[in-house]
Design a protein around this motif. Structure first.
Motif, PDB file in Angstrom:
ATOM      1  N   ILE A 191       0.435   4.290  -2.817  1.00 16.28           N
ATOM      2  CA  ILE A 191       0.231   5.703  -2.505  1.00 16.28           C
ATOM      3  C   ILE A 191       1.291   6.557  -3.184  1.00 16.28           C
ATOM      4  CG2 ILE A 191       0.319   7.385  -0.611  1.00 16.28           C
ATOM      5  CD1 ILE A 191      -1.006   5.225   1.161  1.00 16.28           C
ATOM      6  N   TRP A 192       2.518   6.108  -3.119  1.00 16.01           N
ATOM      7  CA  TRP A 192       3.646   6.831  -3.731  1.00 16.01           C
ATOM      8  C   TRP A 192       3.448   6.963  -5.238  1.00 16.01           C
ATOM      9  CZ3 TRP A 192       8.333   4.450  -6.101  1.00 16.01           C
ATOM     10  CH2 TRP A 192       9.385   5.359  -6.279  1.00 16.01           C
ATOM     11  N   LEU A 193       3.026   5.879  -5.888  1.00 14.85           N
ATOM     12  CA  LEU A 193       2.849   5.907  -7.338  1.00 14.85           C
ATOM     13  C   LEU A 193       1.712   6.828  -7.746  1.00 14.85           C
ATOM     14  CD1 LEU A 193       3.330   2.110  -8.205  1.00 14.85           C
ATOM     15  CD2 LEU A 193       4.976   3.971  -8.523  1.00 14.85           C
ATOM     16  N   VAL A 194       0.629   6.822  -6.977  1.00 14.44           N
ATOM     17  CA  VAL A 194      -0.498   7.700  -7.294  1.00 14.44           C
ATOM     18  C   VAL A 194      -0.114   9.155  -7.086  1.00 14.44           C
ATOM     19  CG1 VAL A 194      -2.835   8.371  -6.640  1.00 14.44           C
ATOM     20  CG2 VAL A 194      -2.257   5.953  -6.849  1.00 14.44           C
TER      21      VAL A 194
ATOM     22  N   ASP B 274      -0.631  -2.250   7.247  1.00 12.12           N
ATOM     23  CA  ASP B 274       0.122  -1.026   7.496  1.00 12.12           C
ATOM     24  C   ASP B 274      -0.851   0.055   7.968  1.00 12.12           C
ATOM     25  OD1 ASP B 274       1.460   1.495   7.139  1.00 12.12           O
ATOM     26  OD2 ASP B 274       2.933   0.475   5.880  1.00 12.12           O
ATOM     27  N   ARG B 275      -0.894   0.287   9.272  1.00 13.33           N
ATOM     28  CA  ARG B 275      -1.876   1.199   9.839  1.00 13.33           C
ATOM     29  C   ARG B 275      -1.708   2.624   9.323  1.00 13.33           C
ATOM     30  NH1 ARG B 275      -0.672  -2.429  13.944  1.00 13.33           N
ATOM     31  NH2 ARG B 275      -2.496  -3.388  14.970  1.00 13.33           N
ATOM     32  N   ALA B 276      -0.476   3.086   9.241  1.00 12.19           N
ATOM     33  CA  ALA B 276      -0.247   4.462   8.794  1.00 12.19           C
ATOM     34  C   ALA B 276      -0.709   4.638   7.347  1.00 12.19           C
ATOM     35  CB  ALA B 276       1.227   4.817   8.938  1.00 12.19           C
ATOM     36  N   ALA B 277      -0.381   3.684   6.500  1.00  7.92           N
ATOM     37  CA  ALA B 277      -0.781   3.781   5.095  1.00  7.92           C
ATOM     38  C   ALA B 277      -2.296   3.687   4.946  1.00  7.92           C
ATOM     39  CB  ALA B 277      -0.090   2.697   4.281  1.00  7.92           C
ATOM     40  N   LEU B 278      -2.928   2.802   5.721  1.00  5.23           N
ATOM     41  CA  LEU B 278      -4.383   2.680   5.652  1.00  5.23           C
ATOM     42  C   LEU B 278      -5.053   3.969   6.113  1.00  5.23           C
ATOM     43  CD1 LEU B 278      -4.823  -0.963   6.977  1.00  5.23           C
ATOM     44  CD2 LEU B 278      -5.468  -0.142   4.696  1.00  5.23           C
ATOM     45  N   ALA B 279      -4.513   4.586   7.155  1.00  6.15           N
ATOM     46  CA  ALA B 279      -5.073   5.848   7.635  1.00  6.15           C
ATOM     47  C   ALA B 279      -4.926   6.938   6.581  1.00  6.15           C
ATOM     48  CB  ALA B 279      -4.385   6.263   8.929  1.00  6.15           C
ATOM     49  N   GLU B 280      -3.780   6.972   5.896  1.00  5.29           N
ATOM     50  CA  GLU B 280      -3.570   7.968   4.841  1.00  5.29           C
ATOM     51  C   GLU B 280      -4.543   7.746   3.693  1.00  5.29           C
ATOM     52  OE1 GLU B 280       0.074   9.705   2.029  1.00  5.29           O
ATOM     53  OE2 GLU B 280       0.448   8.081   3.465  1.00  5.29           O
ATOM     54  N   LEU B 281      -4.715   6.490   3.304  1.00  6.78           N
ATOM     55  CA  LEU B 281      -5.662   6.165   2.235  1.00  6.78           C
ATOM     56  C   LEU B 281      -7.077   6.563   2.614  1.00  6.78           C
ATOM     57  CD1 LEU B 281      -6.286   4.550  -0.457  1.00  6.78           C
ATOM     58  CD2 LEU B 281      -6.638   2.566   1.031  1.00  6.78           C
ATOM     59  N   ALA B 282      -7.465   6.254   3.842  1.00  3.94           N
ATOM     60  CA  ALA B 282      -8.851   6.448   4.273  1.00  3.94           C
ATOM     61  C   ALA B 282      -9.236   7.921   4.394  1.00  3.94           C
ATOM     62  CB  ALA B 282      -9.062   5.749   5.612  1.00  3.94           C
ATOM     63  N   THR B 283      -8.248   8.786   4.545  1.00  9.74           N
ATOM     64  CA  THR B 283      -8.554  10.202   4.746  1.00  9.74           C
ATOM     65  C   THR B 283      -8.266  11.050   3.515  1.00  9.74           C
ATOM     66  OG1 THR B 283      -6.347  10.479   5.729  1.00  9.74           O
ATOM     67  CG2 THR B 283      -8.194  10.105   7.232  1.00  9.74           C
ATOM     68  N   ASP B 284      -7.955  10.410   2.393  1.00 11.01           N
ATOM     69  CA  ASP B 284      -7.662  11.145   1.164  1.00 11.01           C
ATOM     70  C   ASP B 284      -8.569  10.623   0.055  1.00 11.01           C
ATOM     71  OD1 ASP B 284      -6.588  12.033  -1.329  1.00 11.01           O
ATOM     72  OD2 ASP B 284      -4.668  12.404  -0.358  1.00 11.01           O
ATOM     73  N   PRO B 285      -9.610  11.349  -0.331  1.00 13.43           N
ATOM     74  CA  PRO B 285     -10.538  10.871  -1.357  1.00 13.43           C
ATOM     75  C   PRO B 285      -9.874  10.572  -2.699  1.00 13.43           C
ATOM     76  CG  PRO B 285     -11.490  12.729  -0.165  1.00 13.43           C
ATOM     77  CD  PRO B 285     -10.056  12.620   0.270  1.00 13.43           C
TER      78      PRO B 285
ATOM     79  N   ARG C  11      -9.655   3.057  10.939  1.00 16.10           N
ATOM     80  CA  ARG C  11     -10.504   4.211  10.685  1.00 16.10           C
ATOM     81  C   ARG C  11     -11.926   3.717  10.460  1.00 16.10           C
ATOM     82  NH1 ARG C  11      -9.336   9.645  11.299  1.00 16.10           N
ATOM     83  NH2 ARG C  11      -7.229   9.100  10.589  1.00 16.10           N
ATOM     84  N   ALA C  12     -12.841   4.128  11.306  1.00 14.23           N
ATOM     85  CA  ALA C  12     -14.218   3.634  11.240  1.00 14.23           C
ATOM     86  C   ALA C  12     -14.895   4.088   9.952  1.00 14.23           C
ATOM     87  CB  ALA C  12     -15.009   4.129  12.448  1.00 14.23           C
ATOM     88  N   PRO C  13     -15.859   3.319   9.463  1.00 12.22           N
ATOM     89  CA  PRO C  13     -16.505   3.623   8.187  1.00 12.22           C
ATOM     90  C   PRO C  13     -17.044   5.043   8.080  1.00 12.22           C
ATOM     91  CG  PRO C  13     -17.169   1.460   8.944  1.00 12.22           C
ATOM     92  CD  PRO C  13     -16.369   2.063  10.050  1.00 12.22           C
ATOM     93  N   GLY C  14     -17.669   5.555   9.134  1.00 13.80           N
ATOM     94  CA  GLY C  14     -18.235   6.899   9.066  1.00 13.80           C
ATOM     95  C   GLY C  14     -17.207   8.006   9.074  1.00 13.80           C
ATOM     96  N   GLN C  15     -15.939   7.642   9.292  1.00 16.64           N
ATOM     97  CA  GLN C  15     -14.877   8.651   9.397  1.00 16.64           C
ATOM     98  C   GLN C  15     -13.871   8.549   8.263  1.00 16.64           C
ATOM     99  OE1 GLN C  15     -13.118   8.037  13.265  1.00 16.64           O
ATOM    100  NE2 GLN C  15     -15.106   8.022  14.302  1.00 16.64           N
ATOM    101  N   ARG C  16     -14.250   7.906   7.175  1.00 22.00           N
ATOM    102  CA  ARG C  16     -13.289   7.707   6.083  1.00 22.00           C
ATOM    103  C   ARG C  16     -14.018   7.700   4.751  1.00 22.00           C
ATOM    104  NH1 ARG C  16     -13.255   1.656   7.483  1.00 22.00           N
ATOM    105  NH2 ARG C  16     -14.436   0.746   5.748  1.00 22.00           N
ATOM    106  N   ALA C  17     -13.215   7.778   3.699  1.00 25.82           N
ATOM    107  CA  ALA C  17     -13.746   7.607   2.351  1.00 25.82           C
ATOM    108  C   ALA C  17     -14.100   6.139   2.126  1.00 25.82           C
ATOM    109  CB  ALA C  17     -12.697   8.045   1.328  1.00 25.82           C
ATOM    110  N   GLU C  18     -15.008   5.890   1.199  1.00 27.04           N
ATOM    111  CA  GLU C  18     -15.313   4.507   0.836  1.00 27.04           C
ATOM    112  C   GLU C  18     -14.080   3.884   0.188  1.00 27.04           C
ATOM    113  OE1 GLU C  18     -19.194   2.602  -1.106  1.00 27.04           O
ATOM    114  OE2 GLU C  18     -17.945   3.608  -2.606  1.00 27.04           O
ATOM    115  N   LEU C  19     -13.735   2.667   0.605  1.00 26.19           N
ATOM    116  CA  LEU C  19     -12.523   2.006   0.123  1.00 26.19           C
ATOM    117  C   LEU C  19     -12.867   0.935  -0.901  1.00 26.19           C
ATOM    118  CD1 LEU C  19     -10.516   1.647   3.462  1.00 26.19           C
ATOM    119  CD2 LEU C  19     -10.440   3.497   1.763  1.00 26.19           C
TER     120      LEU C  19
ATOM    121  N   LEU D  62       0.819  -1.211   0.000  1.00 22.17           N
ATOM    122  CA  LEU D  62       0.000   0.000   0.000  1.00 22.17           C
ATOM    123  C   LEU D  62       0.859   1.270   0.000  1.00 22.17           C
ATOM    124  CD1 LEU D  62      -2.681   1.448   0.052  1.00 22.17           C
ATOM    125  CD2 LEU D  62      -2.820   0.987   2.521  1.00 22.17           C
ATOM    126  N   PRO D  63       1.940   1.370   0.800  1.00 25.51           N
ATOM    127  CA  PRO D  63       2.765   2.582   0.703  1.00 25.51           C
ATOM    128  C   PRO D  63       3.293   2.827  -0.705  1.00 25.51           C
ATOM    129  CG  PRO D  63       3.312   1.391   2.706  1.00 25.51           C
ATOM    130  CD  PRO D  63       2.392   0.504   1.927  1.00 25.51           C
TER     131      PRO D  63
END
Length: 401
Positions: free
Chosen positions: A81-84, A100-111, A134-142, A77-78
């Protein structure tokens, strides 16, 4: 072949005469030819590029710019994210589940990231892990892709292939798809199945006729079984999800996997570099495009030449097939009692007697992208000149495994 080998050696030597070994090169003519050949074999279905087999953003971009190639399969996942963020692709499938919690959190908070990256899953536990980050109501749809295990199990207790997903049957795939459909914050958009026992296993091992016959028999049986099971799994999943893609295969099975009507895209990457593991395939063998050079530093006997380093071993089951192969000049062989060493690699064969201190020996790696874990840059060769020098992932300061 000896004449062609001599021409290639002379061309690579002239192109890199200003460089001191060890270093790695990619022959762009062979790279582009392999790219075109893979696209032809895909017969109109798009090829998703397996980034782990290339590990250079410059060359990933070069392949994606050619007809028939679309999207990336990243290995973490990191990396995705880097490639995108680098603008290399807006369609990146992560090949393996991520913890990877940090990467998942970054993904979930960036539409933007959430719209471009698809996560791989094969269990409810992975969904629970993501929700805990990151709970469903607090993140973008994955976006999610279901990994259907493609191994062949012809008899009870017999497993042919790699051990990946626990989801093997169409019923299990449908059940997991139904669960995902009921979970907020997720959208199932893809299904993948990697038939490693076909795509990643050469069917013509030299000098081993009986083994070759057994491999081909197993591959035919596995292919027939997977055609039926993958089709049934896709149908079961489509009852609960509007799939955007069904991915399968690898370099060694591009043509066969593309022929599966259930598959909408195939994956390839290793075939761009043409490592030695693909020398044992009958259907198609890529042109060698990636090489690394080591310098001769001693002559232990008149029949031996020793290079500095050379022990660039590939991952997987420990075997001779994971050793790098001395390629140019033609006719060199590793010494059985030493193999490819960390600090030195002695070489025998008729060509060894002709080598002098300072001469280059050109090796091919057993696997594709792993070559890039040994060097910070790749020298891109056209004709008899280095036309560019580009960083590998390592050279850009990234280690994604």
């Amino acid at each position: 072949m000896p004449i062609e080998s001599d021409k290639l050696r002379d061309r690579l030597d002239r192109a890199t005469a200003h460089l001191d070994p060890p270093y790695a090169v990619v022959d762009l003519t062979a790279f582009d030819a392999n790219s075109a050949a893979l696209a032809d074999r895909a017969a109109g279905k798009p090829i998703r590029l397996a980034s782990k087999s290339v590990r250079s953003r410059e060359l990933i971009g070069r392949a994606l710019a050619r007809p028939g190639w679309h999207g990336v399969m990243a290995f973490t996942l990191p990396e995705a994210i880097w490639l995108v963020r680098a603008g290399l692709s807006d369609d990146v499938l992560v090949a393996y589940p991520s913890a990877d919690r940090a990467a998942l959190a970054e993904l979930a908070t960036d539409p933007t990231l959430a719209a471009a990256i698809t996560l791989m899953i094969d269990s409810i536990g992975q969904l629970d892990f993501i929700d805990a980050v990151r709970a469903p109501g607090q993140r973008a749809e994955l976006r999610l892709c279901l990994d259907l295990d493609a191994s062949w199990r012809p008899l009870r207790g017999v497993h042919v292939g790699v051990r990946r997903s626990p989801v093997h049957s169409a019923r299990a795939a449908g059940a997991l798809a139904a669960t995902i459909a009921d979970r907020p914050g997720f959208r199932l958009v893809g299904l993948m199945s990697y038939e490693a026992q076909i795509a990643g296993l050469g069917d013509a091992p030299p000098g081993r006729t009986l083994l070759a016959g057994a491999i081909r028999l197993a591959q035919r049986g596995s292919y027939r079984e997977l055609l039926a099971r993958r089709g049934a799994a896709v149908a079961a999943v489509r009852e609960h999800a509007d799939l955007e893609f069904v991915n399968g295969g690898g370099t060694g099975s591009v043509a066969a996997t593309s022929a599966d009507p259930a598959v909408t895209e195939v994956t390839a990457g290793s075939g761009l570099y043409g490592p030695t593991l693909f020398d044992t395939y009958r259907a198609w063998r890529p042109s060698p495009a990636a090489f690394f050079a080591c310098a001769v530093v001693r002559r232990p006997t008149p029949e031996l030449a020793t290079v500095l380093g050379g022990g660039w071993i590939a991952s997987g089951q420990a075997a001779d097939s994971r050793l790098p192969r001395p390629w140019l000049p033609a006719g060199l062989k590793l010494v059985g009692t030493e193999g490819a060493g960390e600090v030195q690699t002695p070489l025998s064969g008729a060509a060894a007697a002709t080598l002098r201190v300072g001469d280059r020996v050109w090796f091919r790696h057993a696997k594709a992208g792993e070559l890039c874990e040994r060097v910070n840059e790749l020298h891109l060769v056209e004709g008899d000149a280095v036309v560019a020098t580009v960083p590998t992932y390592r050279g850009e300061g990234h280690a994604f495994l």
